[in-house]
Scaffold this active site. Structure first.
Site, PDB file in Angstrom:
ATOM      1  N   HIS A 253       0.771  -1.263  -0.188  1.00  0.00           N
ATOM      2  CA  HIS A 253       0.071  -0.010   0.041  1.00  0.00           C
ATOM      3  C   HIS A 253       0.824   1.127  -0.069  1.00  0.00           C
ATOM      4  CE1 HIS A 253      -3.715   2.355   1.247  1.00  0.00           C
ATOM      5  NE2 HIS A 253      -2.756   3.210   1.704  1.00  0.00           N
ATOM      6  N   GLU A 254       1.933   1.179   0.769  1.00  0.00           N
ATOM      7  CA  GLU A 254       2.621   2.542   1.047  1.00  0.00           C
ATOM      8  C   GLU A 254       3.722   2.709  -0.369  1.00  0.00           C
ATOM      9  OE1 GLU A 254       1.774   4.614   2.865  1.00  0.00           O
ATOM     10  OE2 GLU A 254       0.586   3.125   4.391  1.00  0.00           O
ATOM     11  N   HIS A 257       1.726   4.644  -2.648  1.00  0.00           N
ATOM     12  CA  HIS A 257       1.733   5.860  -2.543  1.00  0.00           C
ATOM     13  C   HIS A 257       3.316   6.452  -3.028  1.00  0.00           C
ATOM     14  CE1 HIS A 257      -1.600   6.750  -0.231  1.00  0.00           C
ATOM     15  NE2 HIS A 257      -1.707   5.983   0.501  1.00  0.00           N
ATOM     16  N   GLU A 292      -4.432   8.047  -2.763  1.00  0.00           N
ATOM     17  CA  GLU A 292      -5.013   6.735  -2.510  1.00  0.00           C
ATOM     18  C   GLU A 292      -5.410   5.785  -3.570  1.00  0.00           C
ATOM     19  OE1 GLU A 292      -4.720   6.329   0.729  1.00  0.00           O
ATOM     20  OE2 GLU A 292      -5.620   4.239   1.099  1.00  0.00           O
TER      21      GLU A 292
HETATM   22 ZN    ZN Z   1      -3.005   5.251   1.970  1.00  0.00          ZN
END
Ligand code: ZN
Length: 510
Positions: A253-254, A257, A292
Site C-alpha cells: 500500500h505505502e 503512494h 489513495e
Molecule cells: Zn494510503
C-alpha cells in the site's frame, strides 16, 4: 529563477523540512523528544505560513505569465493565499489548541470506552469546523468546504449518489458472501519473524519499481509514506509476527503512494505543484483521493490478484517453509481476500472497508450540517453498523471512538479512501485498454509497463491538474464507480462461487 519560483521553492523547502521532522518523530525519536519537537514543528510551520502570506509572494504570483504549468502553479498559490486569509487568526489558534487537547482526551476516552468523556471536546470541534467551513465558503453544504481541503472539486451532491450505488452493491454482495463457508486462514496467524517479513515485502516493493536509492523502509506504529523531494521518498510499515498480511499488504500500500511521489517530474520539485499550500504539507499527488487510488491499485488490484500470487507464492513459501507447508497457492489467495464483517475500520477487508467509510462520511456530514447532534452520534453509529454489517457494537471503543480523525479535526478526509478505490479501478481499466499486453505481462511479473503508464499519465504531473481534470484526461470520464463494482463482483463471485449478475446499471456521473 523568477521571484515567484524562488519564494515557492523556499516554502516547499520548509514543508519538506517539516516532513523530515515528522518522519523522525514517528520512526526514531525517543518519547522524551515530543515536547520540543512539537515546538520546532510549530515554528517551521509558522515560517512557511508567513512566507506564503507575505504580500510580496502574492504580488509575485499575480505577475506570473508563463506556460500553462507555471500559470497553474501561480493560480494554486493565489487560491491557497485567499483561502488562508479567509480563516480568522483567532479560529486558527483555537483549532490548533483544541486539536492537541482533543486528541489527548480522545485517547483516554477510547481507553475507558466512554464516549461521554470525549463528547464536550467533539462538540467544540464540530462547532469550530462549522466556523471554518463558513470562513472558507461553500455553495450547497458546509461539509463541501471541508471536503475541498482534501479532494478539490468533489461535493456532497456528487458523493451521495456515488455512495448510494456502492452501498446498493456492497451490502447484498456481503450477504451473499456471508452465506458461504469462510475460507481457511489460520496459517496467516502462524509465527512470521519480522526480519523475514521485511525482506520479502521490500523485495516486492522493489519489483513494483520502488527505488531504494531514493527511498527506504522503516518501522512505525502507523504505516505511512512521506516525501522530502523526488529523490527521497520514504515508507514505513508495522510488523506483527502473528499476522502476516498486516505488514505485507501495508508495505505494498505505502509502495503505491511512494511510486506516485517518486514518479513526479523532478522539475516540479521545490514548486507549488509538489506542495499542498492550504494544508501546509509537502505532498505531490493531485489530491488525497488520487494518492489513495495508487496505494489501492498496487496493494489490491495487483497485490491481491491471482496472477500475483501464482507468481510470488512459491517465493513466500521458500521464505516461510514451515508456516506455509500445507497451504497451496489457491488457499493462500483466498485467505488474503477473505471478506468478513468486522467492527474496526483499519482491520476491514477490501469490500467492507467502503461501508466503514460511508458510515463515517454520512455521520460527519450530518454533524457539520447541524442535522445530527454529538449526543446522538453513538446511537446513529451503532444503528448504521447493524444495518450495513449486521453487527452489534459492544462498546464505544469498538464503535464511535475507534478513529483519531475527529479528535484531530480532520472532517472531510474520510471520503478520499473510497474515492481512491473508485479512481483506482478507473485508472486500471484505462491502463488495460491502452496496454493490450498488460494482463499477460502481469502473469510474468512485468510491472514496469504499468508503472511507466501510470507515471506518464498520472504521476509525472504532481499537482498540476485537479483530480477531475486528471480523471477526464486519463479515462475520458469523471468519477465513475462502474469499473470498481465490476471488479469487486467479478473477483468475489469467483472466489466465493457466487452467481453474480453483472452490475448493469449505468449512470453518468459528471
Ligand atoms: Zn494510503
Amino acid at each position: 529563477m523568477t521571484d515567484f519560483q524562488r519564494r515557492s521553492a523556499e516554502i516547499n523547502d520548509l514543508l519538506c523540512i517539516l516532513n523530515v521532522l515528522n518522519w523522525d518523530a514517528r520512526t526514531q525519536m525517543p518519547a522524551g523528544g515530543s515536547g520540543a519537537r512539537a515546538q520546532q514543528m510549530a515554528t517551521i510551520s509558522a515560517l512557511a505560513q508567513e512566507k506564503l502570506l507575505d504580500p510580496a509572494y502574492e504580488q509575485a504570483a499575480r505577475e506570473v505569465s508563463g506556460d500553462d504549468t507555471e500559470n497553474r502553479a501561480a493560480q494554486q498559490a493565489l487560491d491557497a493565499i485567499s483561502a488562508l486569509k479567509r480563516i480568522p487568526a483567532e479560529l486558527t489558534r483555537e483549532l490548533a489548541i483544541l486539536k492537541s487537547e482533543a486528541q489527548d482526551v480522545w485517547a483516554r476516552a477510547r481507553a475507558a470506552s466512554d464516549f461521554g468523556m470525549f463528547a464536550p471536546q467533539l462538540t467544540r470541534m464540530v462547532e469550530l469546523n462549522r466556523q471554518l467551513a463558513g470562513a472558507l465558503g461553500y455553495e450547497d453544504h458546509p461539509y463541501d468546504a471541508l471536503l475541498n481541503l482534501y479532494e478539490p472539486g468533489v461535493r456532497v451532491a456528487t458523493l451521495l449518489p456515488l455512495f448510494e450505488r456502492l452501498r446498493a452493491h456492497h451490502v447484498p454482495l456481503l450477504q451473499a458472501i456471508q452465506a458461504q463457508p469462510a475460507p481457511r486462514s489460520d496459517f496467516l496467524h502462524a509465527h512470521y519473524p519480522a526480519a523475514g517479513q521485511k525482506r520479502f515485502s521490500l523485495a516486492l516493493a522493489q519489483e513494483f519499481g520502488y527505488d531504494t536509492q531514493r527511498g527506504r523502509l522503516d518501522e512505525s506504529a502507523h504505516p505511512f509514506e512521506i516525501s522530502f523531494t523526488r529523490q527521497d521518498v520514504r515508507i514505513t510499515t508495522r510488523f506483527q509476527e502473528d499476522f502476516l498480511p498486516g505488514a505485507l499488504f501495508g508495505t505494498l500500500h505505502e509502495t503505491g503512494h511512494a511510486l506516485y511521489e517518486q514518479g513526479v517530474n523532478p522539475e516540479l520539485s521545490r514548486t507549488v505543484l509538489t506542495s499542498d499550500l492550504t494544508g501546509l504539507y509537502a505532498v505531490a499527488g493531485a489530491s488525497y483521493g488520487t494518492h489513495e487510488s495508487q496505494s489501492r491499485l498496487w496493494e489490491n488490484r495487483i497485490g491481491r490478484s491471482k496472477a500475483f500470487w501464482n507468481l510470488h507464492y512459491p517465493q513466500l513459501q521458500v521464505a516461510f517453509p514451515e508456516q506455509l507447508a500445507d497451504v497451496d497457492t489457491a488457499a493462500f489467495h483466498r485467505a488474503v481476500n477473505t471478506v468478513q464483517a468486522s467492527l474496526i475500520r483499519v482491520e476491514a477487508d477490501e469490500l467492507t472497508y467502503d461501508l466503514h467509510i460511508m458510515l463515517r462520511v454520512e455521520l460527519e456530514r450530518a454533524l457539520i450540517g447541524g442535522e445530527l447532534e454529538v449526543k446522538d452520534l453513538p446511537a446513529a453509529w451503532n444503528a448504521r453498523i447493524k444495518a450495513d454489517l449486521g453487527l452489534d457494537v459492544p462498546d464505544d471503543a469498538h464503535g464511535v471512538l475507534q478513529d483519531i480523525h475527529w479528535s484531530a479535526g480532520m472532517f472531510g478526509s474520510f471520503p478520499t479512501y473510497t474515492i481512491g478505490n473508485v479512481m483506482a479501478s478507473q485508472f486500471y481499466q484505462a491502463a488495460g485498454q491502452q496496454l493490450p499486453e498488460l494482463e499477460s505481462g502481469l502473469l510474468r511479473g512485468e510491472y514496469t509497463p504499468l508503472r511507466e503508464w501510470l507515471t506518464e499519465n498520472i504521476y509525472q504531473f504532481g499537482r498540476t491538474y485537479t483530480p477531475h481534470e486528471l480523471l477526464k484526461r486519463v479515462t475520458g470520464r469523471g468519477l465513475d464507480p462502474q469499473p470498481y463494482l465490476d471488479y469487486l463482483s467479478g473477483k468475489y463471485g469467483e472466489l466465493y462461487g457466487l452467481n453474480t449478475q453483472p452490475n448493469t446499471q449505468k449512470e453518468q456521473t459528471p
